[in-house]
Design an enzyme around this catalytic site. Structure first.
Site, PDB file in Angstrom:
ATOM      1  N   LYS A  32       0.842  -1.203   0.000  1.00 60.00           N
ATOM      2  CA  LYS A  32       0.000   0.000   0.000  1.00 60.00           C
ATOM      3  C   LYS A  32       0.879   1.255   0.000  1.00 60.00           C
ATOM      4  O   LYS A  32       0.608   2.212  -0.730  1.00 60.00           O
ATOM      5  CB  LYS A  32      -0.925  -0.001   1.214  1.00 60.00           C
ATOM      6  CG  LYS A  32      -1.870   1.178   1.240  1.00 60.00           C
ATOM      7  CD  LYS A  32      -2.815   1.096   2.429  1.00 60.00           C
ATOM      8  CE  LYS A  32      -3.752   2.297   2.457  1.00 60.00           C
ATOM      9  NZ  LYS A  32      -4.671   2.252   3.602  1.00 60.00           N
ATOM     10  N   HIS A  37       2.731   6.034  -2.506  1.00 61.36           N
ATOM     11  CA  HIS A  37       3.777   7.050  -2.334  1.00 61.36           C
ATOM     12  C   HIS A  37       4.981   6.958  -3.267  1.00 61.36           C
ATOM     13  O   HIS A  37       5.787   7.882  -3.278  1.00 61.36           O
ATOM     14  CB  HIS A  37       4.269   7.038  -0.884  1.00 61.36           C
ATOM     15  CG  HIS A  37       3.172   7.294   0.098  1.00 61.36           C
ATOM     16  ND1 HIS A  37       2.535   8.512   0.203  1.00 61.36           N
ATOM     17  CD2 HIS A  37       2.567   6.472   0.986  1.00 61.36           C
ATOM     18  CE1 HIS A  37       1.591   8.431   1.131  1.00 61.36           C
ATOM     19  NE2 HIS A  37       1.590   7.205   1.618  1.00 61.36           N
ATOM     20  N   LYS A  65      -8.902  11.509  -1.214  1.00 63.71           N
ATOM     21  CA  LYS A  65      -7.880  11.541  -0.165  1.00 63.71           C
ATOM     22  C   LYS A  65      -7.365  12.980  -0.089  1.00 63.71           C
ATOM     23  O   LYS A  65      -6.928  13.540  -1.098  1.00 63.71           O
ATOM     24  CB  LYS A  65      -6.750  10.563  -0.493  1.00 63.71           C
ATOM     25  CG  LYS A  65      -5.716  10.473   0.629  1.00 63.71           C
ATOM     26  CD  LYS A  65      -4.643   9.435   0.340  1.00 63.71           C
ATOM     27  CE  LYS A  65      -3.658   9.387   1.506  1.00 63.71           C
ATOM     28  NZ  LYS A  65      -2.525   8.509   1.243  1.00 63.71           N
ATOM     29  N   VAL A  67      -4.684  14.587   1.328  1.00 62.92           N
ATOM     30  CA  VAL A  67      -3.257  14.906   1.174  1.00 62.92           C
ATOM     31  C   VAL A  67      -2.504  13.627   0.832  1.00 62.92           C
ATOM     32  O   VAL A  67      -2.785  12.570   1.405  1.00 62.92           O
ATOM     33  CB  VAL A  67      -2.674  15.499   2.482  1.00 62.92           C
ATOM     34  CG1 VAL A  67      -1.182  15.770   2.343  1.00 62.92           C
ATOM     35  CG2 VAL A  67      -3.403  16.766   2.884  1.00 62.92           C
ATOM     36  N   ASN A  68      -1.544  13.739  -0.069  1.00 61.55           N
ATOM     37  CA  ASN A  68      -0.684  12.596  -0.378  1.00 61.55           C
ATOM     38  C   ASN A  68       0.643  13.106  -0.922  1.00 61.55           C
ATOM     39  O   ASN A  68       0.700  14.151  -1.560  1.00 61.55           O
ATOM     40  CB  ASN A  68      -1.339  11.670  -1.408  1.00 61.55           C
ATOM     41  CG  ASN A  68      -0.612  10.349  -1.502  1.00 61.55           C
ATOM     42  OD1 ASN A  68      -0.633   9.557  -0.567  1.00 61.55           O
ATOM     43  ND2 ASN A  68       0.045  10.095  -2.615  1.00 61.55           N
ATOM     44  N   THR A  69       1.698  12.346  -0.667  1.00 61.54           N
ATOM     45  CA  THR A  69       3.030  12.701  -1.151  1.00 61.54           C
ATOM     46  C   THR A  69       3.591  11.560  -1.986  1.00 61.54           C
ATOM     47  O   THR A  69       3.522  10.398  -1.579  1.00 61.54           O
ATOM     48  CB  THR A  69       3.981  12.983   0.030  1.00 61.54           C
ATOM     49  OG1 THR A  69       3.417  14.021   0.831  1.00 61.54           O
ATOM     50  CG2 THR A  69       5.357  13.404  -0.453  1.00 61.54           C
ATOM     51  N   LYS A  90       4.265  11.259  14.256  1.00 63.05           N
ATOM     52  CA  LYS A  90       3.222  12.213  14.643  1.00 63.05           C
ATOM     53  C   LYS A  90       2.278  11.627  15.694  1.00 63.05           C
ATOM     54  O   LYS A  90       1.792  12.340  16.556  1.00 63.05           O
ATOM     55  CB  LYS A  90       2.395  12.626  13.425  1.00 63.05           C
ATOM     56  CG  LYS A  90       3.080  13.575  12.485  1.00 63.05           C
ATOM     57  CD  LYS A  90       2.130  13.906  11.337  1.00 63.05           C
ATOM     58  CE  LYS A  90       2.795  14.699  10.252  1.00 63.05           C
ATOM     59  NZ  LYS A  90       1.898  14.894   9.106  1.00 63.05           N
ATOM     60  N   ARG A 109      -2.377  18.180  -2.628  1.00 60.93           N
ATOM     61  CA  ARG A 109      -3.371  18.624  -1.635  1.00 60.93           C
ATOM     62  C   ARG A 109      -4.681  18.938  -2.342  1.00 60.93           C
ATOM     63  O   ARG A 109      -4.700  19.648  -3.345  1.00 60.93           O
ATOM     64  CB  ARG A 109      -2.881  19.862  -0.892  1.00 60.93           C
ATOM     65  CG  ARG A 109      -1.692  19.536  -0.021  1.00 60.93           C
ATOM     66  CD  ARG A 109      -1.258  20.638   0.895  1.00 60.93           C
ATOM     67  NE  ARG A 109      -0.076  20.188   1.608  1.00 60.93           N
ATOM     68  CZ  ARG A 109      -0.100  19.553   2.773  1.00 60.93           C
ATOM     69  NH1 ARG A 109      -1.247  19.308   3.362  1.00 60.93           N
ATOM     70  NH2 ARG A 109       1.019  19.162   3.346  1.00 60.93           N
ATOM     71  N   HIS A 143       4.239   3.527   6.132  1.00 56.71           N
ATOM     72  CA  HIS A 143       3.419   4.733   6.302  1.00 56.71           C
ATOM     73  C   HIS A 143       4.279   5.963   6.030  1.00 56.71           C
ATOM     74  O   HIS A 143       5.414   6.039   6.493  1.00 56.71           O
ATOM     75  CB  HIS A 143       2.867   4.784   7.733  1.00 56.71           C
ATOM     76  CG  HIS A 143       2.213   6.079   8.089  1.00 56.71           C
ATOM     77  ND1 HIS A 143       0.985   6.458   7.586  1.00 56.71           N
ATOM     78  CD2 HIS A 143       2.621   7.098   8.890  1.00 56.71           C
ATOM     79  CE1 HIS A 143       0.677   7.659   8.078  1.00 56.71           C
ATOM     80  NE2 HIS A 143       1.649   8.064   8.865  1.00 56.71           N
TER      81      HIS A 143
END
Length: 148
Positions: A32, A37, A65, A67-69, A90, A109, A143
């Site tokens: 995932k 990512h 979704k 936010v994603n990087t 976090k 974003r 993650h």
């Protein structure tokens, strides 16, 4: 006699396939992470990069979704972060690691006025350190925690 055996075997086969089949289509946390990512093919300067990638990587199904990087390095480089500087995640967990150097990333974003099913993202190309949570054996990213 053959009919009796097949009547016994049939329910057993149904049970076995009932247990096995759902696990065949289920992705691991590491898979995932890679799907959500990793984009080692390089970043695009296109303003629609995030819209295209978020859809292509199934992050706009049922909801947008927020936010994603995406990281634009080979997976091995990102896996190597799991042996770099240990930092607190976090959520307070202690299994996060920060990259020694800044990496090319794209930050996606959701735009404020965007609503499902028309997910519209702001695309930002950046060079930042990444923080990932790692687990398992082998110890791999599962993650994306932050970019700093």
């Amino acid at each position: 006699m053959g009919l009796e055996k097949s009547l016994i075997l049939l329910p057993l086969l149904v049970l076995v396939f009932g247990w096995v089949q759902p696990s065949l289509g289920k992705e691991t946390s590491a898979q995932k992470f890679e799907r959500q990512h990793m984009d080692s093919t390089g970043s695009s300067s296109s303003p629609t990069y995030c819209n295209q990638m978020m859809k292509r990587r199934n992050m706009t199904q049922g909801y947008c979704k927020p936010v994603n990087t995406f990281v634009h390095k080979p997976l091995a480089n990102v896996q190597a972060v799991c042996s770099q500087k240990n930092v607190t995640c976090k959520n307070g967990n202690s299994n996060c690691y920060k990259s020694h150097s800044a990496l090319p990333i794209t930050d996606c974003r959701l735009k404020g006025n965007s609503k499902y099913p028309n997910c519209d993202y702001q695309t930002n190309q950046l060079q930042k350190h990444i923080i990932v949570a790692c687990e398992g054996s082998p110890f791999v990213p599962v993650h994306f925690d932050a970019s700093v």
